[in-house]
Scaffold this motif. Structure first.
Motif, PDB file in Angstrom:
ATOM      1  N   LEU A   1       0.822  -1.212   0.000  1.00 56.11           N
ATOM      2  CA  LEU A   1       0.000   0.000   0.000  1.00 56.11           C
ATOM      3  C   LEU A   1       0.854   1.259   0.000  1.00 56.11           C
ATOM      4  O   LEU A   1       0.443   2.299  -0.511  1.00 56.11           O
ATOM      5  CB  LEU A   1      -0.888   0.036   1.249  1.00 56.11           C
TER       6      LEU A   1
ATOM      7  N   ARG B   1       3.091   2.057  -1.681  1.00 58.65           N
ATOM      8  CA  ARG B   1       3.379   2.502  -3.043  1.00 58.65           C
ATOM      9  C   ARG B   1       2.609   3.753  -3.409  1.00 58.65           C
ATOM     10  O   ARG B   1       3.119   4.662  -4.043  1.00 58.65           O
ATOM     11  CB  ARG B   1       2.977   1.392  -4.032  1.00 58.65           C
ATOM     12  N   PHE B   2       1.327   3.778  -3.037  1.00 59.72           N
ATOM     13  CA  PHE B   2       0.565   4.968  -3.413  1.00 59.72           C
ATOM     14  C   PHE B   2      -0.072   5.725  -2.245  1.00 59.72           C
ATOM     15  O   PHE B   2      -0.763   6.711  -2.455  1.00 59.72           O
ATOM     16  CB  PHE B   2      -0.523   4.662  -4.457  1.00 59.72           C
ATOM     17  N   LEU B   3       0.191   5.288  -1.014  1.00 60.71           N
ATOM     18  CA  LEU B   3      -0.348   6.047   0.112  1.00 60.71           C
ATOM     19  C   LEU B   3       0.506   7.281   0.369  1.00 60.71           C
ATOM     20  O   LEU B   3       1.725   7.188   0.420  1.00 60.71           O
ATOM     21  CB  LEU B   3      -0.349   5.191   1.378  1.00 60.71           C
ATOM     22  N   VAL B   4      -0.156   8.424   0.516  1.00 54.28           N
ATOM     23  CA  VAL B   4       0.561   9.638   0.914  1.00 54.28           C
ATOM     24  C   VAL B   4      -0.263  10.314   1.986  1.00 54.28           C
ATOM     25  O   VAL B   4      -1.407   9.952   2.246  1.00 54.28           O
ATOM     26  CB  VAL B   4       0.761  10.613  -0.268  1.00 54.28           C
ATOM     27  N   CYS B   5       0.322  11.318   2.594  1.00 51.52           N
ATOM     28  CA  CYS B   5      -0.399  12.090   3.589  1.00 51.52           C
ATOM     29  C   CYS B   5      -1.516  12.864   2.890  1.00 51.52           C
ATOM     30  O   CYS B   5      -1.261  13.549   1.911  1.00 51.52           O
ATOM     31  CB  CYS B   5       0.554  13.055   4.277  1.00 51.52           C
TER      32      CYS B   5
ATOM     33  N   PRO C   1      -5.868  10.073   0.430  1.00 51.51           N
ATOM     34  CA  PRO C   1      -4.471   9.853   0.818  1.00 51.51           C
ATOM     35  C   PRO C   1      -3.678   9.108  -0.236  1.00 51.51           C
ATOM     36  O   PRO C   1      -2.900   8.215   0.082  1.00 51.51           O
ATOM     37  CB  PRO C   1      -4.622   9.009   2.089  1.00 51.51           C
ATOM     38  N   PHE C   2      -3.889   9.460  -1.493  1.00 51.51           N
ATOM     39  CA  PHE C   2      -3.164   8.778  -2.551  1.00 51.51           C
ATOM     40  C   PHE C   2      -2.416   9.788  -3.397  1.00 51.51           C
ATOM     41  O   PHE C   2      -2.852  10.932  -3.552  1.00 51.51           O
ATOM     42  CB  PHE C   2      -4.125   7.975  -3.435  1.00 51.51           C
TER      43      PHE C   2
ATOM     44  N   GLN D   1      -2.348   7.646 -10.076  1.00 52.75           N
ATOM     45  CA  GLN D   1      -2.080   6.296  -9.581  1.00 52.75           C
ATOM     46  C   GLN D   1      -3.002   5.219 -10.112  1.00 52.75           C
ATOM     47  O   GLN D   1      -2.620   4.076 -10.205  1.00 52.75           O
ATOM     48  CB  GLN D   1      -2.212   6.285  -8.048  1.00 52.75           C
TER      49      GLN D   1
END
Lengths: 108, 330
Positions: free
Chosen positions: A47, A49-53, B207-208, B212
């Motif tokens: 996950l 890989r594309f999870l960001v804040c 939150p992505f 993507q």
């Protein structure tokens, strides 16, 4: 459809004895390790890989000890509950600059 | 305390990452028209004082999210049963129609927002798996009389490279943890684990990272979002160029006779069913009212175009009870 019904019956039947064993095993492991939380399913690292804040859209760091995703820049940590990362900004924890563990939990 | 911090962080981030807002302003200017939303969303001044609707009630925007969260927290346990009861099982056909319109190929990445109990994600993985099997069968059939070259480069003797880079995955994102828990339990009992991920997140602040996903779906969830335009902008952001936005939502029934019947059914039968099955009249009253407050097919199409999507189309299902909107990020 039949397959789904049969599957459900099988898993329902198999769940009870399995649950009992898992519980007993968890109890034994907890008494030995003490620190590790056996009941939390492992976090799926793919996950990341594309999870960001959600606030700053910057990448996060996974912290295995506290089982959180940390955004160093903003100093906030998102908890992972039951293997599901909770990326809702109101429920992120502020990390104090000087100490590791914050004593003021964030509230929505 | 965190609310103020969050506002401050958000403002700081928005100032520094102004490009998203600039792009949105550009598309708004380009589209030329700004319709007054019939859903009476923006009243009051810019100090965050805005009011919106919660069903037929009027509430401040800040409260709506909390109230919606409560509704779904209450209904999560009986959600799937209620869906079957309220729609007489037809919701399965609607979701199947969504998948058929989507026609995902192996290797596609899906983001299902407000996906809750995971209906769309399960169907997606099933569809992709059957597509993969069909492709393999077709390849096997065409290799009935293989040459030596074919045999030496076939799956048996070479490594399984094909399956690797073409793994499709589905991410289910929902703001409500109860719904996700129900969905995760369903997945585990059905043995669907590979390629499925669960994330708790806000549709207005996903939150992505950018670019993507191949497909973004939201099925019967977008009418519960406080700021729909914000959710649409986020959808545009996380989609890859060429990615598809698909939205299933209750909409305006075109036929007046059917509309009358539908209204009677919605306001009398559904909350009663909610009381009997889930012991919760008010939540289902909200759900039915929120359908009436949601913009109709054409207006929602314009909202999607305003967010920056192209080739926006909609298809009416069941006489307009449900509309499937689709748009592309180009």
């Amino acid at each position: 459809m039949y397959r789904a019904v049969v599957c459900r019956l099988v898993t329902e039947a198999g769940r009870v004895p399995r649950g009992v064993n898992h519980g007993a095993l968890a109890l034994r492991l907890r008494s030995f390790s003490g620190v590790k939380d056996e009941q939390q399913p492992p976090f799926n690292r793919s996950l990341l890989r594309f999870l960001v804040c959600p606030l700053s859209k910057r990448p996060l760091r996974y912290e295995p000890e506290t089982n959180e995703l940390i955004n160093e820049e903003l100093g906030i940590a998102y908890p992972i509950i039951d293997g599901i990362p909770n990326m809702i900004p109101q429920e992120a924890r502020l990390i104090e600059k000087d100490t590791d563990v914050s004593t003021t939990p964030a509230q929505g | 305390m965190a609310a103020s911090v969050r506002l401050m962080l958000r403002r700081a981030v928005r100032l520094s990452h102004g490009k998203i807002n600039v792009a949105a302003a550009d598309t708004a200017a380009r589209s030329g028209r700004r319709l007054a939303p019939s859903t009476c969303r923006c009243f009051g001044d810019a100090a965050g004082d805005r009011i919106t609707h919660f069903g037929f009630e009027t509430v401040p925007e800040a409260e709506k999210a909390k109230k919606v969260y409560k509704v779904f927290e209450n209904v999560a346990r009986h959600y799937d049963t209620m869906n079957d009861a309220m729609s007489l099982g037809i919701h399965r056909l609607w979701k199947d129609a969504l998948l058929h319109a989507m026609h995902p190929q192996p290797g596609a990445q899906l983001l299902d927002v407000a996906g809750g109990t995971g209906d769309i994600a399960f169907r997606f993985l099933e569809y992709v798996r059957s597509q993969q099997e069909r492709q393999k069968r077709r390849a096997a059939r065409s290799m009935q009389t293989p040459s030596w070259r074919d045999i030496s480069s076939s799956d048996q003797y070479a490594s399984e490279d094909e399956a690797g880079p073409r793994e499709s995955g589905a991410v289910v994102c929902d703001i409500n943890k109860e719904m996700l828990k129900v969905g995760k339990r369903r997945a585990e009992s059905a043995g669907v684990v590979a390629g499925l991920s669960w994330v708790a997140g806000d549709a207005e602040e996903l939150p992505f990272d950018d670019d993507q996903f191949d497909v973004y779906t939201v099925a019967f969830g977008i009418r519960n979002v406080t700021r729909i335009d914000q959710a649409l902008k986020e959808a545009l952001r996380v989609l890859k160029p060429g990615g598809r936005f698909m939205c299933l939502e209750f909409s305006k029934v075109t036929n007046p006779v059917l509309a009358r019947l539908y209204d009677a059914y919605s306001f009398n039968v559904i909350p009663a069913l909610g009381e009997v099955i889930a012991a919760d009249w008010k939540s289902y009253q909200y759900l039915v009212e929120s359908i009436r407050k949601f913009p109709d097919q054409e207006e929602f199409k314009l909202m999607i175009e305003d967010a920056g999507f192209f080739c926006v189309k909609y298809y009416n299902l069941t006489g307009g009870v449900v509309a499937l909107h689709s748009g592309f990020k180009l």
